[in-house]
Design a protein around this motif. Structure first.
Motif: not given
Length: 1491
Positions: A798-803, A824-830, A857-862
């Motif tokens: 999640v973001k630093k703001s908790g969202k 849309d806002r989710t930690t498991s996007p499709q 805001l970068p989250i991760g890479s592959l």
């Protein structure tokens, strides 16, 4: 939410600071104005009497209510209450005005504010970031701003002419109602953004339009009877409108209909004025706005839809009321840890709550039972909701505490029902938002709609085991009833027409339709949906009643078991009504669908993730669509040209020059442009292009050759078209293609549909072969195609703001980059999106996937090296990958599939390139001998290929001798190295073929080793004059529209700016091309009043009459006929009008005098009456005078979109003559100029102010001048009257400010005659501009099919030419196979002769040859002025000889005396101007004999 509000407030404060700094206050403005005015008009000193009286009046007005209240002993509390109401109203109004002013001020300064904020943000963001989820459409807002005044005009007309009369007719109290002011303001509606959904059905386009309207509208209404004035001043509307374009069809306009609706209610705010200020009182304002929103929702919020059909024949009912997407069954199980709201002793003693829940899906709302005194209620209730649109519709759950006064809010949560559709079942705890504590347990099931009854028994048994506290067993099916119309309903008592409505009932649920007033044949066109528990036992009861619900007009009962017996579970038919009239019937479409829960795809421990709403048991592999990785690669090798047409001629064409040729190649919307070869009619390009395509039917490869010019438009040098299907079928084609539409020239192309392989055995061979290739355009052939399918991610941080983040993925390989949509806002996007990349070297290229929040805001890479795929089975990786830089459990699921491009060129014998650069690669003589021997053994009959190969041997021997003598040439290198494989030479009776395995180029552009070295000669095995044999391919004439998936554009390709997509066709308004032609024939007059009297009126004189005609602002004036009370004018006028206008044609007759003309009478005719009758030939009596009448022919000329009767229409022109020299038009040309693209800059470097001038004949129009832009948009329609569509030209001239030319376009109207529907709608290249400059316009031709054409054969044609000596009817045609000119003489009519007793015959002669060999004549018809001949004559002529001849037709009198002339009349026909191939049959006018 709190942090976002703080951010928004800070943004507002930042935006307000510069405004306050830049603009002075109101008081300061007054001071400045006063100081400026002081020198001019100084204020008088002392006290103003008016000011004193005004101050006294205000004090008296303030004290008067207090005095009256005390005088009449009014209660003080009532006075205080009134003051409180007034204060509240004033405060609410001031707050609304402040909000409206701030919104308008923010809108006016939006561009400056946005640019400042964006520039600030850009400093902190990387350059590759954009926001593709919701795209901006500034061009659309500019269009809306441009057309907004006209929208205002339309709404004003609608309110004044349509709505106001209907309101006045609805009530006697409102008979004096009128709209005193309708002003839509200058603030147009804005589309903030558009989101396109690509995951839905391929047969539709689904768009979400985010609409924002802050308008300075002013509408005032007055009811004079009650002295009442009211109105609206300012409206705000914000919402998301979904637009569906369906069905997509294969014809113009491509889209069958447009469907619009709001998924959720938009936000509305209205500022009332006048008496309606009362609606601004707190409490009433909410009620008034909600009432208006209810009206809007009744036709624009789901399930209601607004459908606009664009083509005829559509089933609009299915679009307006489609079947639902599915049904969601909601199990409201329980809640936990809800907030305690029932506190005691002012909060000292904490209590509990009495919670209940409200569930909403669109307009469907459900309220649960409330549970007393608990913070963990257990409801156990089931609800079923109909889902119309996914994605889009959401389930909203709000929890409240039940109280006696006002219920307390306990929290809310939302869930997109699209997640339920994908997961089929979601069972999870959802945390309540906007509260400190609490969560609710929901179990959601997606029920698919089955059109069969195979699973019905299983569903009924399962439903029996489901229990609920609030309802009976769940539904097993849904019933959708579309109520269409009824016919021949019985009359009411008193023989009055009824006001029918319908009541539909299933079990205990009853729905009512709208009421249709005063009709026995109502049309309802409404849909109703019912949940069915057991369709085997239930019925639907239909009652048709009058609006009073008392009198029944008919009834009908349909058992649902009747639907179960049909294969598609539907009934679509007329039903006879019972207890009604004998002919009374009703049309109903009833559709039953079984509700099926697909439990096979649900695991036993279904438990959805708390926030994403998906199953915790993650799929192990992706589930890509079957169309994934089905694209292929087309490789185009442009080699050379020969015998091109010279265009750069000198001395006016007397000295032949050369050309500077280049080639444009277009396939599937992708365009490639080759380099320009200077001064060469046999150019060598040696360029390679690659394009990724989907194998769709009807795609064509278009090739065009041009001569490059500096000062004017490039000259056309030929074109050709190749069907993609033929290329795919042949796999590899090496061929010379002859250019069409020019005298000479051909192009050498190698076309290859490159096969793909899922093994890497030949990768080294492919890379080695490509390393030897070199092309002039620096192209490097691709070695593979990489298909990537990114499905979903899981457990993102999640973001630093908790969202939760709004996640998007960027996929990069080399220089190519692709981006997914932002979820849309989710930690498991499709995402479920597919991409394709060209891979140059699979051993070195690397695939990089970057996951970020909204691209900021970068989250991760592959990182995946492509070489890893080479060791995998079938070159596929399909698994979960952990993300670097994210949390340990963060991962992404994708499929990477590599396909090696196994070109057939790599299988051909390879030239030796390791030695000297001068070394030649030669096909051995033994190879060709072997090929010939094998070919002779395989076929007993001699073939064309054998002869071709034998000739190759002779060339080979000569070439071999030359090779020993020398290894170099003085001629430039040519890019074809030809290798003939023995097995590729075969016999085919219908075609001459050579080896398809040809290496098109092998290091042909290397630099010489020293300064004295010439370029190497071509590595050609067969030298001399040998040319590659033409490979015949099958039909290339498919003209269907090509579709392709194109990846990667070369640098020289013409393409729009980033983010801009050029439309292929124009989008004119619905009113475009609806005008028609009114043709007025002013013939003669009778008994006009004499105005030129003599001797003071004692002697009656005559008049000098003329006529004035006025229609639609256009005035026509006839000639003056001197001294005649019965004048004959014989004049014709034409005017283009809109057929829907309520205009009148006004006629006035005058007597021409030297001083002032005398009035001779007037009359008027309504245009709609002329349109209704189409053709009127009538005498009209003059009004306001004693006598006189005028003879007119009025014709509203019908228009047709085909050219079948064009020749008869043109013949009509030649048969009629008018005194005013008018020539009737043959057609109407409608032109819609939409936009231009890539116009050149001015000499100063500035962008032009572009305008377009359209010229056809003597008529010209000009568009508006656009603001400075190289891609202007006009969107303006024009029309022209066309006299002769076969010869006239439309010229479009573009210029900057009307003084600097920028290019031109010439469109022959004749081209439209060959087009379907006589329409050209496309991009046109501009002459005299840059090569990429083009203009988008629509030219639509309508033939004027006059009724007078039918009068030609009948001989009753009015205004026929009086100079003729009669007419002769001929048929002319040419038989190509027999090489014969065929002439049929049918008849003559109205022959002019001094004697009625003439013996006529027809004589034919082919000029200029007057010998007897070309003379023919018919038999003699005695004593007949209208003889019939019906005789056929033939001439043996070639096409070339025939076009040089002129046919002379003479009608002669066989009984003429020596003194009288024997030729009655003659006509001469130039055969080159007649379409003899199609054949012509016409009446020709006979004139006097011509030498």
């Amino acid at each position: 939410m709190a942090s976002e509000d703080t951010t928004m407030q800070s943004d507002k404060s930042e935006s307000s600071e510069p405004k306050s700094a830049d603009s002075p206050s109101t008081a300061d403005t007054k001071k400045i104005a006063r100081s400026d005015s002081e020198p001019e008009a100084p204020t008088p000193k002392g006290i103003s009497a008016v000011a004193v009286l005004w101050t006294f009046g205000k004090c008296l007005g303030a004290l008067l209510p207090v005095y009256l209240a005390g005088y009449y002993r009014v209660s003080t509390s009532l006075l205080v209450f009134g003051m409180m109401v007034y204060t509240g109203w004033k405060h609410a109004r001031e707050a609304k005005e402040a909000r409206l002013k701030s919104a308008i001020q923010l809108l006016s300064n939006e561009e400056e504010y946005t640019s400042r904020k964006v520039s600030k943000i850009k400093r902190d963001l990387p350059a590759w970031i954009n926001f593709p989820d919701v795209e901006k459409v500034e061009w659309l807002n500019k269009v809306l701003q441009q057309v907004w005044p006209f929208v205002g005009q339309y709404l004003e007309k609608l309110l004044v002419e349509t709505i106001a009369p209907s309101i006045r007719a609805s009530s006697s109290h409102l008979q004096t109602l009128s709209f005193t002011k309708v002003d839509m303001g200058d603030k147009a509606m804005k589309v903030v953004g558009i989101k396109a959904h690509t995951e839905n059905d391929k047969g539709q386009v689904l768009l979400d339009l985010y609409i924002s309207y802050v308008g300075n509208v002013e509408i005032n209404v007055e009811v004079k009877r009650y002295f009442c004035k009211a109105g609206v001043k300012g409206i705000q509307l914000h919402g998301m409108m979904r637009v569906i374009l369906e069905p997509l069809i294969g014809d113009v306009p491509i889209v069958g209909a447009v469907t619009m609706f709001f998924i959720q209610r938009p936000k509305l705010d209205i500022n009332w004025t006048g008496l309606t200020n009362l609606l601004d009182i707190p409490g009433l304002n909410v009620m008034s706005d909600s009432m208006i929103m209810d009206a809007i929702a009744s036709f624009l919020v789901l399930p209601n839809r607004l459908v606009v059909p664009l083509v005829q024949g559509l089933h609009v009912a299915q679009l307006r009321c489609p079947l639902p997407r599915g049904v969601v069954r909601i199990h409201l199980v329980e809640a936990q840890n809800l907030a305690a709201k029932d506190n005691y002793v002012k909060g000292v003693m904490a209590g509990l709550s009495d919670p209940y829940a409200i569930l909403r899906v669109g307009p469907q709302t459900f309220t649960s039972q409330h549970i007393d005194n608990t913070h963990s209620p257990k409801w156990g209730e089931i609800y079923e909701v109909i889902v119309h649109e996914v994605p889009g519709q959401e389930l909203e759950v709000e929890v409240y505490d039940k109280d006696t006064d006002q219920d307390d809010f306990l929290g809310r949560t939302k869930l997109d029902l699209g997640i339920v559709k994908k997961s089929i079942a979601v069972d999870n705890w959802f945390t309540l938002k906007d509260t400190q504590t609490g969560r609710v347990h929901l179990r959601l099931e997606w029920l698919a709609l089955l059109p069969g009854t195979d699973q019905l028994e299983q569903i009924l048994k399962r439903n029996e085991s489901v229990t609920s506290k609030n309802s009976d067993p769940p539904s097993s099916a849904i019933l959708v009833v579309y109520l269409d119309k009824a016919e021949a309903l019985p009359m009411k008592k008193g023989n009055k027409e009824p006001n029918p409505m319908v009541q539909l009932s299933v079990q205990d649920i009853t729905r009512e339709s709208k009421t249709c007033y005063t009709t026995t044949s109502p049309e309802w066109e409404e849909a109703f949906t019912f949940f069915i528990q057991d369709p085997r036992k239930q019925d639907i009861d239909i009652q048709v009643k009058d609006a009073d619900r008392v009198q029944t007009l008919g009834s009908l009962t349909i058992p649902l078991s009747r639907l179960l017996s049909n294969s598609n579970l539907s009934l679509d038919q007329w039903f006879q009504l019972e207890n009604s009239g004998t002919a009374s019937r009703i049309y109903i479409n009833a559709v039953l669908r079984v509700l099926w829960l697909d439990e096979e795809h649900i695991s036993a421990d279904v438990s959805s993730d708390l926030e994403s709403g998906r199953s915790k048991q993650l799929p192990q592999q992706t589930s890509a669509h079957p169309s994934f990785a089905t694209e292929g690669l087309l490789r185009i090798h442009l080699l050379e040209g020969q015998n091109l047409v010279p265009k750069d001629n000198l001395m006016g064409g007397m000295v032949k020059g050369k050309s500077d040729p280049y080639v444009k190649i277009n396939i599937g919307g992708e365009t490639f442009t080759s380099q320009v070869i200077k001064s060469n009619l046999n150019p060598t390009w040696n360029e390679l292009y690659e394009v990724i395509l989907t194998q769709l039917h009807g795609q064509d490869l278009h090739v065009e050759v041009f001569d490059k010019d500096m000062d004017m438009k490039d000259d056309f040098m030929g074109r050709l078209k190749i069907n993609l299907k033929d290329i795919i079928d042949s796999k590899h084609t090496d061929q010379w293609y002859t250019l069409n539409d020019v005298k000479s020239g051909r192009i050498h192309l190698v076309l290859e549909w490159v096969p793909t392989s899922s093994v890497s055995d030949r990768l080294d061979q492919v890379l080695q072969f490509y390393s030897r290739q070199s092309y002039q355009n620096k192209a490097v052939p691709s070695a593979g195609l990489l298909f990537v399918y990114i499905e979903q991610a899981d457990s993102l941080p999640v973001k630093k703001s908790g969202k939760e983040p709004k996640v998007g993925a960027e996929i990069t390989l080399g220089d190519m980059s692709r981006k997914t949509t932002v979820c849309d806002r989710t930690t498991s996007p499709q995402w479920n999106e597919a991409f394709c990349f060209l891979v140059r070297n699979p051993r070195e290229d690397i695939l990089v996937v970057k996951v970020s929040h909204s691209w900021t805001l970068p989250i991760g890479s592959l990182v995946i090296p492509i070489r890893e795929l080479l060791s995998e089975p079938e070159l596929v990786l399909d698994q979960w990958f952990h993300l670097d830089g994210a949390s340990p459990e963060s991962q992404v699921l994708l499929r990477a599939e590599l396909k090696i491009l196994s070109s057939r060129m790599t299988e051909a014998p390879q030239p030796s390139v390791t030695g000297s650069k001068k070394e030649k690669t030669v096909t051995t003589r033994e190879q060709i001998f072997k090929a010939v021997s094998e070919e002779e053994q395989s076929s007993d009959q001699p073939s064309v290929e054998s002869v071709a190969v034998s000739s190759q041997l002779k060339h080979f021997e000569a070439a071999e001798a030359d090779t020993v003598a020398t290894t170099e040439r003085d001629t430039p290198a040519e890019p074809a190295a030809i290798y003939t494989e023995p097995e590729s030479i075969h016999t085919e009776p219908a075609a001459i073929q050579t080896a398809p395995d040809i290496v098109p180029a092998a290091t042909l552009v290397e630099e010489p080793t020293d300064s004295g070295e010439h370029p190497p000669q071509p590595d050609t095995a067969v030298t001399g004059d040998f040319e590659p044999q033409r490979i015949q391919t099958k039909g290339t004439g498919v003209d269907n529209l090509a579709h392709a998936t194109v990846t990667g554009l070369p640098a020289e390709t013409l393409k729009p700016e980033a983010g801009e997509v050029l439309p292929p066709h124009t989008s004119p308004t619905l009113h475009f091309g609806t005008e028609g032609v009114l043709r007025i024939h002013l013939l003669d007059a009778q008994n006009l009043v004499a105005k030129d009297n003599l001797m003071g009126g004692m002697v009656k004189g005559k008049s000098d009459p003329y006529v004035k005609i006025n229609i639609g602002g256009t005035t026509f004036k006839s000639h003056v006929i001197k001294e005649n009370l019965n004048p004959t004018w014989n004049e014709m006028y034409e005017v283009v009008l809109n057929e829907h206008s309520n205009q009148e044609i006004q006629f006035e007759a005058f007597d021409k005098d030297l001083d002032s003309d005398d009035f001779l009478g007037r009359f008027s005719i309504k245009l709609n009456e002329v349109i209704r009758s189409q053709y009127t030939d009538q005498w009209y009596t003059l009004k306001d005078v004693k006598s006189g009448r005028v003879h007119l022919i009025l014709e509203w000329v019908p228009t047709v979109s085909h050219s079948v009767r064009l020749d008869q229409v043109l013949q009509l022109q030649s048969l009629q003559s008018y005194q005013n020299k008018a020539v009737s038009s043959a057609a109407l040309l409608f032109v819609y100029v939409e936009r231009a693209h890539s116009l050149p800059l001015k000499k100063s470097g500035k962008e032009p102010k572009a305008g377009a001038e359209l010229v056809l004949g003597e008529t010209s129009y000009k568009t508006n001048l656009c603001d400075r832009s190289t891609s202007p948009e006009w969107n303006e329609p024009f029309y022209f009257l066309v006299r002769d569509p076969k010869h006239q030209m439309l010229v479009v001239k573009l210029s900057s400010g009307w003084d600097q030319p920028m290019g031109s376009l010439v469109v022959s109207v004749r081209e439209l005659l060959a087009e379907p529907q006589l329409v050209l709608d496309q991009w046109f290249h501009l002459d005299g501009a840059s090569p990429e400059s083009q203009i988008l316009l629509r030219a639509e031709l309508r033939i004027l099919d006059s009724k007078m054409v039918e009068m030609i054969d009948a001989g009753t044609l009015p205004c026929a030419s009086g100079s003729g000596n009669g007419q002769v009817k001929l048929s002319l045609s040419y038989a190509s196979q027999e090489r014969k000119l065929i002439i049929i003489v049918h008849a003559c009519r109205n022959l002019l002769s001094q004697s009625k007793d003439i013996d006529s015959y027809v004589s034919l002669m082919l000029l200029p040859d007057k010998s007897k060999a070309t003379k023919r004549k018919t038999a003699v018809k005695k004593r007949d002025l209208n003889p019939d001949f019906n005789e056929r004559f033939e001439y043996d002529l070639s096409v070339e000889e025939m076009r040089l001849r002129r046919l002379s037709v003479s009608v002669k009198n066989n009984s003429s005396s020596f003194r009288s002339r024997d030729v009655i009349g003659q006509v001469q026909i130039e055969l080159a101007e007649v379409d003899l191939i199609s054949g012509v049959t016409e009446w020709f006018i006979l004139t006097d004999e011509v030498e």
